[in-house]
Design a protein around this motif. Structure first.
Motif: not given
Length: 478
Positions: A38-63
């Protein structure tokens, strides 16, 4: 009593036999092998999008429907962060040696990709439940594989494992720690825990979310402050601790004595118990979030694996390995963690760990309960069955508070292993959808957009009933 003891011995033998097969020949290969895949198929998502994980934690509800991304994160973290972080790490070190910590790290790092896949799939195939959402492996087994029977089997395993067995373990750990620290009656404390838990769980998922979003950050911060103090005051010893962990994981003595096998098995087993990556439990919480794109919950739950194992489990490991208490062989489990911390900061540590495990394990009881609830509703959306389940959870908390749970721990390992085998095979078969969802997300991010997902974004996607563009647009305009 002799007859009952014989029956229990027989059950324990069967459970041990099943665990040996699962954990020796099946699960370690599946968890590590598929984690790398899964790491290879997602192109190492846990590394390349690590910073993005902190951004989405503040996501507000869409409704107004559902719960927020952060609330879903805290529900899953409430289940993850518990006895596995304080007791499980101690057990892994006591049985598998310091090298077990390395394998906990490894299964967590590659497990972040696995967690992304299962949580993203749960979001894609979630269903509406009044003003809330629910979903998880049982739901995507039915919607994608058209195997409702398999979904029911998984739902039963999860409900028994998390709602009943794991909660007995959590309650037992709390009462054991308090009895060791304060001499508290396990039965009385068990009744108090069960009463408070009952008040919360009979209030529904939103009450669960409100409780966990307060308790989880509070308990984690306090514990990490203490751990940080221990590390700083022993900073010159940290290189030696890392060397101990690595040498125990790969050293010649361990190879000759068979210690590496024990380290791997304990590290992987206790790592899975703690962070739950691939087990199929966390997707039940991920599905409840009201977010604009399924990948956002995939990223957030991947961060949860990192937070649980790399941060909190490591804190416990350092506390223990910076002493020689673990080498004495007199203490194990929560008592080992209490004894090690007492060496660092004084006698008050025993009381502190008891209070910390109360917060950690109690929040796990609440999170574990919810996983069972959403799967009860999958099997049959019946109020009577739900009330029976809630009552059984409360009773099992009382039982776990006073019981000898050696068998219960073994049963937890068996049920946990069976869940993981089923879920890992399923997400391997249907993972293509998660890869396409991730590509859609990153494509939108490259264009500077805040990603929004519709089922039309992926050609031929079926069963994603909550992501229909016309319905979502209509809901947002109301």
């Amino acid at each position: 009593m002799g007859f009952i003891d014989s029956i229990l011995d027989g059950v324990n033998y069967i459970v041990d036999f099943g665990n040996n097969i699962l954990w020796t020949y099946v699960l370690i290969g599946l968890l590590i092998g598929l984690g790398i895949y899964f790491t290879i198929r997602t192109k190492f998502v846990q590394f390349r999008l690590f910073g993005e994980m902190f951004r989405v934690i503040t996501e507000k509800k869409t409704s107004d429907k559902g719960i927020s991304a952060f609330q879903a994160f805290t529900i899953s973290t409430a289940s993850r962060v518990g006895t596995g972080n304080l007791t499980g790490v101690a057990l892994a070190i006591a049985i598998g040696g310091p090298g077990a910590v390395f394998w906990m790290w490894m299964v967590a790092i590659i497990g972040m990709a696995t967690s992304f896949i299962e949580s993203t799939l749960a979001q894609v195939y979630k269903v509406k439940d009044g003003d809330n959402f629910r979903g998880g492996p049982a739901y995507y087994m039915e919607k994608v594989l058209k195997k409702r029977g398999l979904g029911i089997v998984f739902a039963i395993l999860l409900t028994l494992c998390f709602g009943l067995i794991f909660n007995s373990v959590q309650a037992n750990t709390i009462t054991g720690a308090f009895e060791n620290a304060f001499g508290t009656s396990p039965f009385i404390l068990g009744l108090i825990i069960a009463t408070v838990a009952g008040i919360i769980i009979f209030g529904g998922v939103r009450r669960i979310a409100r409780v966990t979003q307060v308790v989880v950050p509070f308990m984690a911060i306090i514990y990490l402050i203490i751990a940080f103090y221990v590390v700083v005051t022993n900073i010159t010893e940290i290189p030696a601790v890392f060397n101990l962990i690595l040498s125990s994981a790969f050293g010649m003595n361990e190879m000759i004595g068979g210690g590496i096998g024990a380290a791997i098995m304990q590290g992987v087993r206790r790592g899975l118990f703690s962070n739950e990556a691939g087990m199929g439990s966390v997707p039940n919480a991920a599905a409840t979030a009201n977010v604009s794109h399924p990948a956002k919950q995939g990223l957030l739950q991947s961060l949860g694996v990192f937070f649980d194992t790399i941060i909190i489990c490591s804190a416990t490991a350092f506390i223990i390995l910076l002493t020689d208490v673990y080498q004495m062989g007199e203490l194990t489990g929560i008592q080992l963690t209490q004894g090690a911390l007492e060496t660092h900061v004084g006698a008050w540590a025993t009381s502190f760990v008891a209070i910390a495990i109360l917060f950690f394990a109690f929040s796990s009881i609440i999170g574990n309960y919810y996983y069972g609830e959403t799967n009860i509703e999958f099997i049959r959306n019946n109020t009577i069955w739900l009330q029976v389940y809630r009552t059984a959870v409360v009773l099992m908390v009382v039982f776990g508070a006073v019981a000898e749970v050696g068998l219960v721990w073994n049963m937890a390992d068996l049920f946990m292993g069976l869940m993981a085998v089923i879920n890992l095979i399923v997400i391997f078969l249907i993972g293509k959808v998660a890869y396409q969802v991730l590509d859609d997300y990153t494509s939108q991010r490259r264009k500077g957009k805040d990603p929004v997902f519709y089922s039309e974004n992926i050609e031929g996607l079926e069963g994603a009933e909550c992501w229909d563009k016309a319905e979502l647009t209509s809901r947002e305009n109301k």
